[in-house]
Design a protein around this motif. Structure first.
Motif, short mmCIF file in Angstrom:
data_model
loop_
_atom_site.label_atom_id
_atom_site.label_comp_id
_atom_site.label_asym_id
_atom_site.label_seq_id
_atom_site.Cartn_x
_atom_site.Cartn_y
_atom_site.Cartn_z
N LEU A 18 46.87 161.20 60.99
CA LEU A 18 46.01 162.17 60.30
C LEU A 18 46.69 162.79 59.08
O LEU A 18 46.03 163.37 58.22
CB LEU A 18 45.61 163.29 61.25
CG LEU A 18 44.80 162.88 62.48
CD1 LEU A 18 44.59 164.08 63.39
CD2 LEU A 18 43.45 162.30 62.06
N SER A 33 42.68 171.33 52.44
CA SER A 33 43.40 171.23 53.71
C SER A 33 44.77 171.89 53.60
O SER A 33 45.22 172.54 54.55
CB SER A 33 43.59 169.76 54.10
OG SER A 33 42.34 169.12 54.22
N LEU A 34 45.40 171.74 52.46
CA LEU A 34 46.71 172.37 52.27
C LEU A 34 46.57 173.89 52.23
O LEU A 34 47.40 174.62 52.78
CB LEU A 34 47.37 171.85 50.99
CG LEU A 34 47.86 170.40 51.07
CD1 LEU A 34 48.25 169.89 49.69
CD2 LEU A 34 49.04 170.26 52.03
N GLU A 58 45.45 162.48 55.56
CA GLU A 58 44.13 163.09 55.40
C GLU A 58 44.20 164.49 54.80
O GLU A 58 43.36 164.88 53.99
CB GLU A 58 43.49 163.16 56.79
CG GLU A 58 42.05 162.76 56.85
CD GLU A 58 41.54 163.04 58.24
OE1 GLU A 58 41.04 164.16 58.44
OE2 GLU A 58 41.63 162.17 59.13
N TYR A 59 45.20 165.26 55.23
CA TYR A 59 45.23 166.64 54.73
C TYR A 59 46.36 166.88 53.74
O TYR A 59 46.29 167.80 52.94
CB TYR A 59 45.31 167.64 55.90
CG TYR A 59 46.64 167.71 56.61
CD1 TYR A 59 46.94 166.92 57.69
CD2 TYR A 59 47.62 168.62 56.18
CE1 TYR A 59 48.16 167.00 58.34
CE2 TYR A 59 48.85 168.71 56.82
CZ TYR A 59 49.11 167.89 57.90
OH TYR A 59 50.32 167.97 58.53
N GLU A 60 47.37 166.03 53.78
CA GLU A 60 48.50 166.25 52.88
C GLU A 60 48.14 165.98 51.42
O GLU A 60 48.87 166.37 50.52
CB GLU A 60 49.69 165.38 53.30
CG GLU A 60 50.46 165.96 54.45
CD GLU A 60 51.77 165.23 54.68
OE1 GLU A 60 52.57 165.72 55.49
OE2 GLU A 60 52.01 164.18 54.05
N GLU A 61 47.05 165.27 51.22
CA GLU A 61 46.64 164.98 49.84
C GLU A 61 45.27 165.59 49.55
O GLU A 61 44.54 165.13 48.68
CB GLU A 61 46.65 163.47 49.59
CG GLU A 61 48.00 162.85 49.95
CD GLU A 61 48.32 161.57 49.17
OE1 GLU A 61 47.58 161.25 48.23
OE2 GLU A 61 49.32 160.93 49.52
N ASN A 62 44.93 166.62 50.32
CA ASN A 62 43.66 167.30 50.10
C ASN A 62 43.94 168.78 49.85
O ASN A 62 44.53 169.46 50.70
CB ASN A 62 42.76 167.11 51.33
CG ASN A 62 41.43 167.82 51.17
OD1 ASN A 62 41.37 169.04 51.22
ND2 ASN A 62 40.38 167.06 50.92
#
Lengths: 74, 74, 74, 74, 74, 74
Positions: free
Chosen positions: A41, A51-52, A44-48
């Motif tokens: 996952l 999400s960050l 999914e959030y590390e490049e959003n």
């Protein structure tokens, strides 16, 4: 789960911040115990951006707790 | 990570606000350590109203901590 | 950035609320410094119910800080 | 804006809750001052479960402030 | 609205948790006073994981208030 | 509901964290009492990064309460 947290005390405000990050990740780890799935996952959030920001918010909430536990390192 | 936070004390409420911004960004920075990726994501949230509100919220949470650490600059 | 915040003290709870609004907006302003872009984004959230609720939430968080700084105007 | 908030003190916890609701609405009102637009947006969130939860959350945050201001009506 | 909240005091931490749930629901109830509409919306969030997490978050915020009001049942 | 919470006191900060997780889940459980439906929803959020962050946030909020109840295990 094995012992991972014995005290909220830290030497410095920065170590306290890093403890807050650990707490935020542990909240995820208890909810999704599979390291493999968590790894999957990550992109999914590390490049959003949103999400960050959300991850940063959980850290901020835990940092309130850690800072209070350390009397704000006064 | 090198030392970036030695105290939550600031001279004024405004400097405290700016420290809260630093804390919010550090929360992102620890989660996504690549400055290159963070830079790439910037336009995504800097021109999105809801993302900006979310960023402002993380700052607000950290500002509670910083303000308490400074006894609200009373 | 020039000086815009010298104290969290206000005369009344209502002025405190208005200071909380300023703090919420400053959080956005530091993140997106271009007044032009912020103006362009305004219709996006000013006519969206969820965006307004989110904005109101950031104000609520800052109001906690301001109210504590003023000892709840007791 | 005319005077609408002179004290965070209320007689009972329930009146405090109702004040928290007022504060949450005022946060929206300052952000979108047009009563006409706010009215137009009402159906958008009043019949959406997640929007109602979000509205309830802002009330909860303000209720923390109001309850503290009243020493939890102890 | 008729009287529904006369005290934040509860006998036990569990009753306090249940009061927090009541407060979270009342926040929704004041925003959408129609019981019929609220009932219609129920399936929308009761079977949606993110909606349930959001509902649980509002409860958590109110529980902070209730726990403080009861001096954490120490 | 049967008795499940008699005290916010825990021996260690880690047990306190685990209590915070219990509280977060109970918030979901009271809102959606069907264990069957909750089980069905699990994959929905357990493999979604943003859902896990949101779950971690609710834990963080409860951890503030539990930590305060234990005087931060000082």
């Amino acid at each position: 789960m094995s012992e991972w947290l014995t005290s909220l005390k830290t030497e410095t405000p920065q170590e306290g911040f890093e403890l807050a990050i650990t707490l935020a990740r542990k909240g995820v780890g208890y909810t999704q115990p599979s390291a493999e799935i968590r790894k999957k996952l990550r992109p999914e959030y590390e490049e959003n951006a949103d999400s960050l920001t959300a991850a940063s918010q959980v850290i901020a909430i835990h940092y309130q707790t850690v800072a209070a536990a350390n009397n704000y390192w006064k």
